[in-house]
Each structure stands twice: as C-alpha cells, then as structure tokens.
Design a protein around this motif. Structure first.
Motif, mmCIF file in Angstrom:
data_model
loop_
_atom_site.group_PDB
_atom_site.id
_atom_site.type_symbol
_atom_site.label_atom_id
_atom_site.label_comp_id
_atom_site.label_asym_id
_atom_site.label_seq_id
_atom_site.Cartn_x
_atom_site.Cartn_y
_atom_site.Cartn_z
ATOM 1 N N GLU A 31 1.318 7.035 9.138
ATOM 2 C CA GLU A 31 0.203 6.224 8.808
ATOM 3 C C GLU A 31 0.629 4.537 8.754
ATOM 4 O OE1 GLU A 31 -2.022 7.246 5.203
ATOM 5 O OE2 GLU A 31 -3.579 6.103 5.817
ATOM 6 N N GLY A 40 -4.166 10.520 7.300
ATOM 7 C CA GLY A 40 -4.469 9.644 6.301
ATOM 8 C C GLY A 40 -5.607 8.712 6.070
ATOM 9 N N CYS A 41 -5.777 8.232 4.953
ATOM 10 C CA CYS A 41 -7.011 7.573 4.742
ATOM 11 C C CYS A 41 -7.744 6.486 5.889
ATOM 12 C CB CYS A 41 -7.174 6.897 3.320
ATOM 13 S SG CYS A 41 -6.835 8.208 2.066
ATOM 14 N N TYR A 45 0.336 16.053 -3.819
ATOM 15 C CA TYR A 45 0.870 15.036 -4.300
ATOM 16 C C TYR A 45 0.968 15.454 -5.959
ATOM 17 C CZ TYR A 45 0.128 12.257 -0.059
ATOM 18 O OH TYR A 45 -0.317 11.837 1.204
ATOM 19 N N ILE A 58 0.505 2.506 6.489
ATOM 20 C CA ILE A 58 0.520 2.148 5.055
ATOM 21 C C ILE A 58 1.963 1.350 4.882
ATOM 22 C CG2 ILE A 58 1.204 4.381 4.460
ATOM 23 C CD1 ILE A 58 -0.430 4.350 2.030
ATOM 24 N N ASN A 97 -10.117 13.623 7.207
ATOM 25 C CA ASN A 97 -8.942 13.746 6.488
ATOM 26 C C ASN A 97 -9.156 14.322 5.270
ATOM 27 O OD1 ASN A 97 -6.083 13.066 5.704
ATOM 28 N ND2 ASN A 97 -6.948 11.196 4.560
ATOM 29 N N GLU A 98 -9.255 13.657 4.121
ATOM 30 C CA GLU A 98 -9.218 14.197 2.775
ATOM 31 C C GLU A 98 -10.821 14.076 2.459
ATOM 32 O OE1 GLU A 98 -6.899 12.036 -0.075
ATOM 33 O OE2 GLU A 98 -5.145 13.248 0.563
ATOM 34 N N ALA A 142 4.555 13.044 3.137
ATOM 35 C CA ALA A 142 3.931 11.918 3.340
ATOM 36 C C ALA A 142 3.826 10.859 2.146
ATOM 37 C CB ALA A 142 2.345 12.052 3.579
ATOM 38 N N PRO A 143 3.750 9.551 2.333
ATOM 39 C CA PRO A 143 3.736 8.894 3.741
ATOM 40 C C PRO A 143 5.215 8.712 4.169
ATOM 41 C CG PRO A 143 2.849 7.390 2.009
ATOM 42 C CD PRO A 143 3.430 8.693 1.471
ATOM 43 N N TRP A 159 -5.574 -0.508 3.241
ATOM 44 C CA TRP A 159 -4.431 -0.424 2.240
ATOM 45 C C TRP A 159 -4.225 -1.930 1.800
ATOM 46 C CZ3 TRP A 159 -4.235 3.973 -0.034
ATOM 47 C CH2 TRP A 159 -4.191 4.981 0.882
ATOM 48 N N PHE A 187 4.107 12.853 9.488
ATOM 49 C CA PHE A 187 2.878 12.427 9.218
ATOM 50 C C PHE A 187 2.932 10.908 9.195
ATOM 51 C CE2 PHE A 187 0.610 9.802 6.091
ATOM 52 C CZ PHE A 187 -0.725 10.461 6.208
ATOM 53 N N GLU A 192 0.081 16.894 3.858
ATOM 54 C CA GLU A 192 0.588 15.762 3.164
ATOM 55 C C GLU A 192 1.079 16.211 1.781
ATOM 56 O OE1 GLU A 192 -1.906 12.291 2.694
ATOM 57 O OE2 GLU A 192 -3.037 12.677 4.195
ATOM 58 N N HIS A 216 -3.165 19.312 0.974
ATOM 59 C CA HIS A 216 -2.479 18.065 0.278
ATOM 60 C C HIS A 216 -1.932 18.500 -1.129
ATOM 61 C CE1 HIS A 216 -4.305 15.064 3.414
ATOM 62 N NE2 HIS A 216 -3.755 16.228 3.950
ATOM 63 N N TRP A 260 2.544 2.098 -1.392
ATOM 64 C CA TRP A 260 2.529 3.385 -2.037
ATOM 65 C C TRP A 260 3.888 4.016 -1.808
ATOM 66 C CZ3 TRP A 260 -1.787 7.220 -2.045
ATOM 67 C CH2 TRP A 260 -1.620 8.582 -2.247
HETATM 68 O O1 AHR Z 1 -0.193 9.250 2.125
HETATM 69 C C1 AHR Z 1 -0.856 8.161 1.505
HETATM 70 C C2 AHR Z 1 -2.427 8.772 1.418
HETATM 71 O O2 AHR Z 1 -2.392 9.978 0.513
HETATM 72 C C3 AHR Z 1 -3.161 9.208 2.584
HETATM 73 O O3 AHR Z 1 -3.572 8.038 3.473
HETATM 74 C C4 AHR Z 1 -4.404 10.075 2.099
HETATM 75 O O4 AHR Z 1 -4.583 11.000 2.853
HETATM 76 C C5 AHR Z 1 -3.653 10.680 0.602
HETATM 77 O O5 AHR Z 1 -4.493 10.325 -0.233
#
Ligand code: AHR
Length: 667
Positions: A55, A253-254, A445, A57, A385-386, A515-516, A284, A53, A472, A443, A526
């Motif tokens: 992005e 990603g965002c 996390y 960031i 995305n989200e 991710a990331p 970001w 993945f 993610e 996703h 992040w």
């Molecule tokens: O991976 C970082 C961020 O986490 C991504 O941009 C987003 O999709 C998720 O909230």
C-alpha cells in the motif's frame, strides 16, 4: 553443556556441522514426532500461502519504491509550490526583473494543467528554484541520474542548468540543457554524482534571457530495479524478491476505498505515460494528527501496469483489490446507490481484461501498448477492503455475480472488515457464508498475546465454509495505530507462533500477508511495518525475517507434527508445524519457542533411516524488546548451520525466544 567427542567439538568450532543427536547430555524435555511417510502428507499448501501486501502508506510508493526523487514534479499538489523554493531566496519570485509564474491551462493538458512560466529579463545566473525531494534525495557516489523536464521556448534562449547539491550546497553533479523548441517537448540529460548524500536537493537555474514554460521536472537514478528507466528502487524490490512471496496484494488497504468516493483508487487513471497520469491526494496525508503529512500525494508513477509487472518480476501472483462503491467507513462511508453501481463493476471486469485479455481486446491492447503483450494471468480479484454492514454484502454480491458470469474461474476475495472478532466480524462471517464466497480476507492488528492465543484459530474451523486470506496482520507492541509501536522481537515471535497455525491449516488458509509493507524512517504514518528505509538504504525487521523464513520454506503439503500426541499450539511454550516439499524432497519443520529459557527437544521423523545432513535456520534474541534499526539492522537476523540427523532423530537445544526452521532431505 558437555561435549562428548573431539570430532564434534572440531566440527562445531569450524561451524560446519552441528550434530544434534549427540551434542549434549541434557535430557530432552519434550519429544516432537513428525510422520514423514510421503504417502500420508495431510493437505496441500497453496503456492500463495505466504505473500506480501503493498500500500502507498508511509511513503511506500512516492518517496519510496517509486524511485522518482523530485516531489511535486508537475506542480499539481494542492499548493503548486509545495516542495519547491525559489533561488537564490524565497523572495526572488517577486523580483520585478525575473519572474516565476504558475500557469494553469486545462487546454494544455486536462490531467496536468499547471506549469511554470519563466520570464528571464536579465542574464544573472542564479535565478531558479530548488526541489527538496522526499526528505531530501538519496544520491550515491559515481551513480548516474536521469534529469528530465518538459519545456517550450516562447522567446529568447533560456538555458536550464540542474545541480544536485548536498546539504551545504556543494555541487554533487550538474547538467545543462538548451530547450530551444517552441512546442512542448521532453528534454533529458545525465548527472553523475561525485559523492554520496542522503539529503541532497535539486537546484534548477535558468540562464540567458527570454521566456520558457517548464513542467514535469524529474530526477531518477539510472540504477533501478532491472535497469528500467523511471523505474523502482532496486534495493527495496530486492528485499521483496528475496522473500519469494506467493502473491502480491495491491494497491492496499484503505487507499483502495478513499476517504470519499472521489478519492478511491481508480486503476484506469494510473495507466499510460506518467506525464498523463492525474495526481491525487494520498488518503494518509492528514489521517493521523500525530503524523501529519500534508505533502503526501499519489503521482501514480507506480500504477497498475507497474504493479502487475512487479508481481511478475518477483514471481508473485497479482492480487488487485478494487473499490466496491463504498468509501472508507472509518471516514465518510460515502456509498454508491445500488442502481449506480454498474460503472464500478465495469471497472472490475475491465481490469480482468486489462490483465488477461487478448491484445485484440480493448484493455488487452492498452496493456500491450504499455509493453506487455502477454497476459499477466491474474487469478484473484478482491472486492472492497475493510468494509462492513449490509451495504457491503449486497454490493459484493452484485460484483461476484457479474464477475463470475464473465470469468467463472476468477477467485473473488471478499472481506470481514477491520476486526478479527466481535459483532461486526461475526455478522460478516454469517452473511458471507450465505453468499458462498471463495476466499475471505480477515485482518488482525492485535497485541502479541492475541497472536499466541490464536495459533489454533483455524484448527476447528468449519471446513465446508470459505477459504481464508489473512490479508493484513501485525502484532502491535503498544496498540493499533499507536505511533509508539515498534517492530519488537516479541511481536515477530508471536507472529511466527501464530503462523504455525496458518500453515497447519493450509486446507483453510490459502493466503496470508503482513501489513503494512514499507515505511520511510522519517516519513511514516503507521507503525509497525515490515521493511524500513531511508533515502539510501533499507533493512528488514525481525518480522520481515519471520515472513521470509516462512515464504522461502513453504512445503507443498503439510505433515503431521505432534508433541505428546497433540498439535503444538503453545503447550510448554512451543508451537510447531511441518511440511514436505515434494519436488525438492525436503522435510521442513518450523518450531517457535516463546519461553525465555532454552529448551531441549528431541525431534523424531518417523519413517526416516540413515544419516542425513540438514540445515537449521534460526532467528533468536534473548531481549524480547529489541528491534532492528537503520543503524543496527542486524540485531535480529537469521543464522544458519548444518545439522546431522541419525535415523530420523535429532536432539535440539532451542534457544529461549527463538524461531527455528529445520530442512532435512527426505530421500
Ligand atoms: O495497513 C494499514 C491499514 O490498516 C490498511 O490500509 C487498512 O486496510 C487497515 O486498517
């Protein structure tokens, strides 16, 4: 542990072969049974099972993978002098003799309006400006760097001298150019460095007298990935290539969504010559108060063409994700009305033509002009995305209808939003099921315990529903978006355990990615992240090695693996999955031991006869809180050795807190 014979001791001490079957007297506490009968493999594993993945960031693109060393090269950041200071001191610019003026002229270039006018009225040699790079510039001894700029000479004979300097101002290498033409033109030279410096800077001096306009000042290493001019950082791409990822998701990603619709990712604006690409703020930059990055912008030097090219280079299926007309719902939630959605849908259709179209098509010809006449053969596209709520489902439905009617074979990815469970997740599951999407992005996390508890998440999943893209995920050692998260071994081990469940359910889970992906050690927003780097080096985290061990040891079909007749989902701290690579004729067993103590297991490959030499790849560390760092990057790295298997049987001592991949020839 008692060693039974000298032969084995000798073999062991040379590190050549580890004979598991006769190594120790300790009685195995568990027997793991794998049915290797090639006629009875369970389900196909998609080649896209384990991917990456990407992005922008944490300086993933600008200041990272995209090897440009000059920050704000076109003076188009919100504040034009950001990243630059005047030489010999900041007041120089107000000097009445020599002047540096930011000019802004849309007629000059609509996407890149600003440039610097140098009025040099005396012949002093120390008048100019310095660029600070991205936390400095990583410069290597004996390497050569392409220095370039665009300029037009208005009067006189101003010459341009570029010095790469270390933190004490010592010159690492120089080049001098005389841009003496009155029309805008690109000027190029080479700087060879006499020394290595992590935080070098670029000093640009203007010599002689006269008036010169200058723009797009750039420094690139010549030693890029595949030697491409203005290309990508070789060491970072190599780490990706080494993973052999099944796909590459981009650009996030965002970042796809933007904080507002204006800030969404618009792939068409990332094509063509880099000088023509319009810069935009990186979403970001000020997202987290604890990690402000006001100087984070997107140059789009790494744009959609380059993403496709990179995916192709590393053998990954390209998986672009596009805006569905909804800005980030954690930010503004700005929403395009349904009756104004067409241009967004057209962007998706044009993207498919850009990637796959014939060179006689409009977008195919643009791809071809950029150097890739052959199609990129894109098979997947992600819509949003989200996102969550009715706004998303109805927009997704419009996109899906239009894409399918023009490209019936395209696999469309939708998403359940940012959460792995709860109300939003459940309503997304319900609504998406009605819409019958092919692949749905989830996703996670979550904390490490969640990953352990969810290793069986898809065991009883409704097989009639859509396929899963675990798009993610990353175990969080403290909490999601906490700056104190670390890439601990505990997190990586929990992910390895969870991934046994992804692989075991390969008929449901078609794709997955951590991710990331990237983070600069001094310019991140992040954490945790898969790969960390500074300006000179990069390293893989324990999580990286887990991903790599899965992605480089993916079979073509799953095999049945049981302990006490059950799937291995954490009973006695063990997780397991098995597969067969039918092309290479290799049985691949993956076992995760999350207990802190070592455990003896007997592994029986039912149906195998004779003696075989297999390979054991092991990732382990007794300290669950340990992690790799830029200075100690090999605290948790895999080791490998041969193992002997007798009539399909081996006894293994699994180290406490370990992840093992065992490869055994099946013929
Ligand atoms: O991976 C970082 C961020 O986490 C991504 O941009 C987003 O999709 C998720 O909230």
């Amino acid at each position: 542990m008692k060693i039974k014979s000298w032969t084995i001791w000798m073999v062991l001490s040379t590190g050549l072969v580890w004979s598991c079957g006769v190594l120790q007297n300790d009685k195995p506490t568990q027997t793991i049974t794998i049915d290797i009968d090639a006629k009875a493999p369970l389900v196909p594993i998609q080649p896209t099972m384990f991917g990456i993945f990407f992005e922008d960031i944490n300086s993933g693109a600008d200041g990272g993978l995209y090897a440009e060393l000059v920050k704000n090269r076109s003076f188009e950041f919100e504040y034009p002098w950001m990243g630059w200071r005047h030489l010999p001191n900041p007041e120089t610019r107000f000097n009445t003799i020599n002047e540096l003026t930011i000019m802004s002229n849309a007629q000059n270039h609509p996407n890149n309006t600003r440039y610097v006018r140098i009025d040099k009225r005396d012949t002093s040699a120390d008048f100019g400006f310095q660029n600070e790079g991205f936390d400095g510039m990583g410069i290597k001894q004996n390497d050569s760097y392409d220095f370039s700029f665009w300029a037009r000479n208005n009067t006189g004979n101003v010459r341009v001298k570029a010095d790469l300097v270390d933190t004490s101002g010592h010159i690492l290498g120089s080049v001098e150019l005389e841009p003496n033409e009155s029309i805008w033109k690109k000027w190029e030279g080479t700087i060879k460095s006499n020394s290595t410096e992590e935080h070098a800077r670029l000093n640009v001096y203007f010599l002689g007298q006269g008036q010169l306009d200058i723009d797009h000042i750039s420094v690139f290493p010549q030693d890029t990935w595949k030697g491409r001019k203005g290309g990508l950082r070789k060491d970072l791409v190599q780490l990706l290539a080494d993973m052999k990822p099944g796909f590459m998701r981009f650009p996030g990603g965002c970042i796809v969504e933007g904080r507002t619709l204006d800030e969404r990712y618009q792939w068409k604006k990332t094509l063509g010559k880099v000088e023509d690409r319009k810069l935009m703020i990186n979403r970001w930059n000020m997202e987290f108060k604890h990690r402000p990055a006001p100087d984070y912008f997107q140059s789009f030097g790494l744009g959609f063409f380059e993403y496709f090219q990179l995916a192709e280079d590393i053998g990954a299926e390209p998986v672009p994700i596009i805006s569905c007309g909804l800005a980030c719902q954690f930010n503004s939630s700005e929403t395009v009305p349904m009756d104004e959605l067409d241009p967004y849908i057209q962007d998706a259709l044009d993207l498919i033509e850009f990637a796959n179209g014939d060179i006689s098509s409009k977008w195919g010809s643009i791809r071809s002009a950029m150097g890739h006449p052959n199609p990129f053969n894109m098979k997947f596209i992600g819509v949003g995305n989200e996102q969550w709520g009715q706004e998303y489902f109805e927009r997704y439905a419009q996109f899906a209808k239009a894409i399918k009617s023009s490209y019936p074979d395209m696999n469309i990815i939708s998403g359940t939003g940012p959460f792995a469970e709860g109300e939003l997740f459940e309503s997304a599951e319900k609504e998406l099921t009605k819409l019958k999407p092919e692949i749905v992005d989830e996703h996670y996390y979550k904390n490490p315990q969640w990953f352990l508890d969810n290793a069986g998440r898809y065991d009883n999943y409704d097989r009639a529903r859509y396929k899963i893209f675990a798009g993610e995920y990353a175990a969080q050692s403290v909490a999601t978006v906490s700056p104190d998260n670390r890439n601990t071994w505990e997190c990586a081990l929990a992910e390895a355990a969870f991934m046994t469940g992804l692989e075991r359910n390969a008929d449901v889970v078609y794709m997955s990615s951590y991710a990331p992906l990237f983070a600069h050690v001094n310019r991140w927003q992040w954490t945790p992240d898969l790969i960390w780097f500074d300006n000179l080096t990069a390293f893989g985290t324990a999580n990286y090695y887990v991903q790599k061990m899965y992605a480089t040891n993916t079979g073509t079909k799953t095999l049945s693996i049981k302990s006490n007749g059950q799937n291995m989902t954490g009973q006695h701290g063990l997780y397991g999955t098995a597969s067969v690579d039918e092309d290479q004729h290799i049985v691949i067993v993956k076992i995760v031991n999350v207990q802190t103590q070592d455990v003896n297991v007997e592994i029986k490959l039912q149906g195998m006869v004779g003696q075989k030499t297999g390979r054991l790849i092991s990732l382990h560390n007794k300290d669950l809180q340990s992690f790799n760092t830029i200075k100690d990057s090999d605290t948790i790295v895999p080791d490998e050795k041969d193992i002997l298997v007798h009539d399909g049987s081996m006894t293994l001592k699994l180290a406490g807190s370990s992840f093992e991949v065992i490869r055994i020839p099946s013929l």
